[in-house]
Design a protein around this motif. Structure first.
Motif, PDB file in Angstrom:
ATOM      1  N   SER A  47      14.017  -3.947   5.778  1.00  0.00           N
ATOM      2  CA  SER A  47      13.933  -5.376   5.446  1.00  0.00           C
ATOM      3  C   SER A  47      14.501  -6.199   6.595  1.00  0.00           C
ATOM      4  O   SER A  47      15.039  -5.661   7.566  1.00  0.00           O
ATOM      5  CB  SER A  47      14.696  -5.677   4.144  1.00  0.00           C
ATOM      6  OG  SER A  47      16.053  -5.284   4.247  1.00  0.00           O
ATOM      7  N   ASN A  48      14.364  -7.530   6.464  1.00  0.00           N
ATOM      8  CA  ASN A  48      14.899  -8.454   7.473  1.00  0.00           C
ATOM      9  C   ASN A  48      14.458  -8.086   8.890  1.00  0.00           C
ATOM     10  O   ASN A  48      15.269  -7.805   9.771  1.00  0.00           O
ATOM     11  CB  ASN A  48      16.433  -8.502   7.406  1.00  0.00           C
ATOM     12  CG  ASN A  48      16.930  -8.945   6.051  1.00  0.00           C
ATOM     13  OD1 ASN A  48      16.321  -9.800   5.402  1.00  0.00           O
ATOM     14  ND2 ASN A  48      18.016  -8.363   5.596  1.00  0.00           N
ATOM     15  N   VAL A  49      13.140  -8.047   9.089  1.00  0.00           N
ATOM     16  CA  VAL A  49      12.616  -7.688  10.401  1.00  0.00           C
ATOM     17  C   VAL A  49      12.811  -8.817  11.406  1.00  0.00           C
ATOM     18  O   VAL A  49      12.984  -9.979  11.038  1.00  0.00           O
ATOM     19  CB  VAL A  49      11.111  -7.339  10.317  1.00  0.00           C
ATOM     20  CG1 VAL A  49      10.889  -6.130   9.437  1.00  0.00           C
ATOM     21  CG2 VAL A  49      10.303  -8.529   9.816  1.00  0.00           C
ATOM     22  N   THR A  50      12.805  -8.456  12.676  1.00  0.00           N
ATOM     23  CA  THR A  50      12.899  -9.440  13.742  1.00  0.00           C
ATOM     24  C   THR A  50      11.780  -9.189  14.750  1.00  0.00           C
ATOM     25  O   THR A  50      11.355  -8.051  14.946  1.00  0.00           O
ATOM     26  CB  THR A  50      14.271  -9.365  14.448  1.00  0.00           C
ATOM     27  OG1 THR A  50      14.384 -10.412  15.415  1.00  0.00           O
ATOM     28  CG2 THR A  50      14.455  -8.033  15.158  1.00  0.00           C
ATOM     29  N   ASN A  51      11.303 -10.243  15.367  1.00  0.00           N
ATOM     30  CA  ASN A  51      10.219 -10.137  16.335  1.00  0.00           C
ATOM     31  C   ASN A  51      10.812  -9.939  17.727  1.00  0.00           C
ATOM     32  O   ASN A  51      11.503 -10.813  18.252  1.00  0.00           O
ATOM     33  CB  ASN A  51       9.350 -11.397  16.300  1.00  0.00           C
ATOM     34  CG  ASN A  51       8.082 -11.252  17.124  1.00  0.00           C
ATOM     35  OD1 ASN A  51       8.107 -10.804  18.263  1.00  0.00           O
ATOM     36  ND2 ASN A  51       6.954 -11.643  16.548  1.00  0.00           N
TER      37      ASN A  51
ATOM     38  N   LEU B 214       7.455  -0.573   4.693  1.00  0.00           N
ATOM     39  CA  LEU B 214       8.440  -1.243   3.854  1.00  0.00           C
ATOM     40  C   LEU B 214       9.488  -0.250   3.373  1.00  0.00           C
ATOM     41  O   LEU B 214      10.649  -0.609   3.168  1.00  0.00           O
ATOM     42  CB  LEU B 214       7.754  -1.894   2.644  1.00  0.00           C
ATOM     43  CG  LEU B 214       6.628  -2.888   2.957  1.00  0.00           C
ATOM     44  CD1 LEU B 214       5.950  -3.321   1.651  1.00  0.00           C
ATOM     45  CD2 LEU B 214       7.171  -4.091   3.716  1.00  0.00           C
ATOM     46  N   SER B 215       9.073   1.001   3.169  1.00  0.00           N
ATOM     47  CA  SER B 215       9.997   2.046   2.735  1.00  0.00           C
ATOM     48  C   SER B 215       9.425   3.409   3.064  1.00  0.00           C
ATOM     49  O   SER B 215       8.227   3.565   3.324  1.00  0.00           O
ATOM     50  CB  SER B 215      10.269   1.945   1.232  1.00  0.00           C
ATOM     51  OG  SER B 215       9.097   2.236   0.485  1.00  0.00           O
ATOM     52  N   ALA B 216      10.305   4.404   3.054  1.00  0.00           N
ATOM     53  CA  ALA B 216       9.901   5.790   3.309  1.00  0.00           C
ATOM     54  C   ALA B 216      10.779   6.710   2.475  1.00  0.00           C
ATOM     55  O   ALA B 216      11.988   6.492   2.347  1.00  0.00           O
ATOM     56  CB  ALA B 216      10.033   6.133   4.791  1.00  0.00           C
TER      57      ALA B 216
ATOM     58  N   VAL C 141       0.855  -1.182   0.000  1.00  0.00           N
ATOM     59  CA  VAL C 141       0.000   0.000   0.000  1.00  0.00           C
ATOM     60  C   VAL C 141       0.892   1.233   0.000  1.00  0.00           C
ATOM     61  O   VAL C 141       1.815   1.349   0.813  1.00  0.00           O
ATOM     62  CB  VAL C 141      -0.926   0.042   1.232  1.00  0.00           C
ATOM     63  CG1 VAL C 141      -1.755   1.319   1.236  1.00  0.00           C
ATOM     64  CG2 VAL C 141      -1.838  -1.188   1.254  1.00  0.00           C
ATOM     65  N   THR C 142       0.653   2.161  -0.912  1.00  0.00           N
ATOM     66  CA  THR C 142       1.402   3.416  -0.990  1.00  0.00           C
ATOM     67  C   THR C 142       0.565   4.540  -0.397  1.00  0.00           C
ATOM     68  O   THR C 142      -0.625   4.672  -0.697  1.00  0.00           O
ATOM     69  CB  THR C 142       1.772   3.757  -2.439  1.00  0.00           C
ATOM     70  OG1 THR C 142       2.499   2.657  -3.016  1.00  0.00           O
ATOM     71  CG2 THR C 142       2.648   5.001  -2.492  1.00  0.00           C
TER      72      THR C 142
ATOM     73  N   LYS D   1       5.476   3.332   1.927  1.00  0.00           N
ATOM     74  CA  LYS D   1       4.937   2.059   1.452  1.00  0.00           C
ATOM     75  C   LYS D   1       4.868   1.109   2.637  1.00  0.00           C
ATOM     76  O   LYS D   1       5.824   1.014   3.411  1.00  0.00           O
ATOM     77  CB  LYS D   1       5.805   1.475   0.340  1.00  0.00           C
ATOM     78  CG  LYS D   1       5.762   2.273  -0.967  1.00  0.00           C
ATOM     79  CD  LYS D   1       6.571   1.597  -2.053  1.00  0.00           C
ATOM     80  CE  LYS D   1       6.583   2.407  -3.342  1.00  0.00           C
ATOM     81  NZ  LYS D   1       5.267   2.471  -3.982  1.00  0.00           N
ATOM     82  N   LYS D   2       3.740   0.414   2.769  1.00  0.00           N
ATOM     83  CA  LYS D   2       3.571  -0.511   3.882  1.00  0.00           C
ATOM     84  C   LYS D   2       3.021  -1.834   3.372  1.00  0.00           C
ATOM     85  O   LYS D   2       2.474  -1.920   2.263  1.00  0.00           O
ATOM     86  CB  LYS D   2       2.620   0.071   4.922  1.00  0.00           C
ATOM     87  CG  LYS D   2       1.177   0.149   4.421  1.00  0.00           C
ATOM     88  CD  LYS D   2       0.183   0.225   5.569  1.00  0.00           C
ATOM     89  CE  LYS D   2      -1.235  -0.064   5.083  1.00  0.00           C
ATOM     90  NZ  LYS D   2      -2.208  -0.141   6.172  1.00  0.00           N
ATOM     91  N   GLY D   3       3.187  -2.880   4.186  1.00  0.00           N
ATOM     92  CA  GLY D   3       2.586  -4.159   3.867  1.00  0.00           C
ATOM     93  C   GLY D   3       1.107  -4.125   4.215  1.00  0.00           C
ATOM     94  O   GLY D   3       0.733  -3.651   5.292  1.00  0.00           O
TER      95      GLY D   3
END
Length: 265
Positions: free
Chosen positions: A212-216, A194-196, A165-166, A185-187
């Motif tokens: 990218s490469n997110v961690t919980n 996802l980006s800014a 989604v933009t 931009k988001k998921g």
């Protein structure tokens, strides 16, 4: 290390800190989400309201810390970031030995470079005038975590393309009074950024970040890789921040003291 390299390194760290943690629900319904806040996606029935596309799941925290590494002009550096929400961002930059430290508060920027015996101590407006950096504390704090910056106003309707989604916003600069333009931009499912991309007219600059490469961490998704691209009248560079050993809500200290022999930049 040359002065130009140190300026680029400082700019990159500031931009990545770049770029508080308030929710973005069309910016007319600002909320503070809880760590487990989520929206269930269901099929819309004729009598139901459409699914909101502008909801962003922000990281909720009081304290944050992470180790980082990046390459600037072919030089590998590392360090640590510590932060207390709405209060302070502390950065230590190392190359075998510590090169310097940077401390940011909502009203001030301070930092020193050990190998140059020099320091900076000024407001965000002074930072803008000296290095052409149009940024503020809250925006840096938010974008470091992949959160939506505060003070945004929607400029057009969100657009969905499959799971992306933009969103388009404008944000008033607290230093120049002019409007920055933000494209986020988001998921669609994760509701995480996802980006800014932030563009400022004066000084002319464009900062792009890709997460990218997110961690919980304690049920919240935090980025562990941030690609940074900076285009301005003074600096054009790219780097990638790799974040490790991330912790949330563990208090830490913020040691900072400018040696008396250092000269102001």
């Amino acid at each position: 290390m040359e002065n130009s390299t140190m300026k680029k390194l400082t700019y990159i760290i500031l931009a990545a800190l770049a770029m508080a943690t308030t929710g973005c629900r069309s910016h007319k319904h600002l909320t503070h989400p809880t760590a487990n806040d989520s929206t269930t996606v269901t099929t819309t029935k004729p009598d139901e309201k459409p699914i909101r596309l502008d909801t962003i799941q922000n990281v909720v925290f009081r304290h944050y810390s992470a180790n980082f590494s990046c390459r600037v002009d072919g030089i590998d550096v590392n360090g640590q970031i510590r932060m207390t929400h709405d209060s302070i961002i502390w950065v230590s930059i190392n190359k075998i030995i510590e090169l310097g430290r940077v401390v940011l508060t909502p009203t001030r920027v301070q930092g020193y470079v050990k190998i140059m015996d020099k320091y900076f101590d000024g407001t965000y407006d002074e930072l803008r005038k000296r290095w052409g950096i149009d940024i503020d504390y809250a925006t840096m704090e938010a974008l470091l975590l992949g959160n939506c910056p505060a003070g945004c106003s929607k400029t057009k309707e969100p657009k969905r393309d499959n799971d992306t989604v933009t969103l388009w916003y404008s944000q008033k600069s607290t230093t120049t009074g002019q409007q920055r333009q933000l494209t986020l931009k988001k998921g669609f499912k994760s509701k995480r950024l996802l980006s800014a991309e932030a563009t400022s007219p004066t000084p002319k600059q464009q900062i792009k970040l890709k997460y990218s490469n997110v961690t919980n961490i304690s049920g919240q998704l935090l980025p562990t890789t941030i690609d940074v691209e900076i285009n301005s009248t003074r600096i054009k560079t790219t780097t990638q921040l790799t974040l490790t050993k991330t912790t949330v809500n563990k208090p830490q200290s913020y040691p900072f003291s400018i040696p008396k022999r250092y000269k102001k930049i």
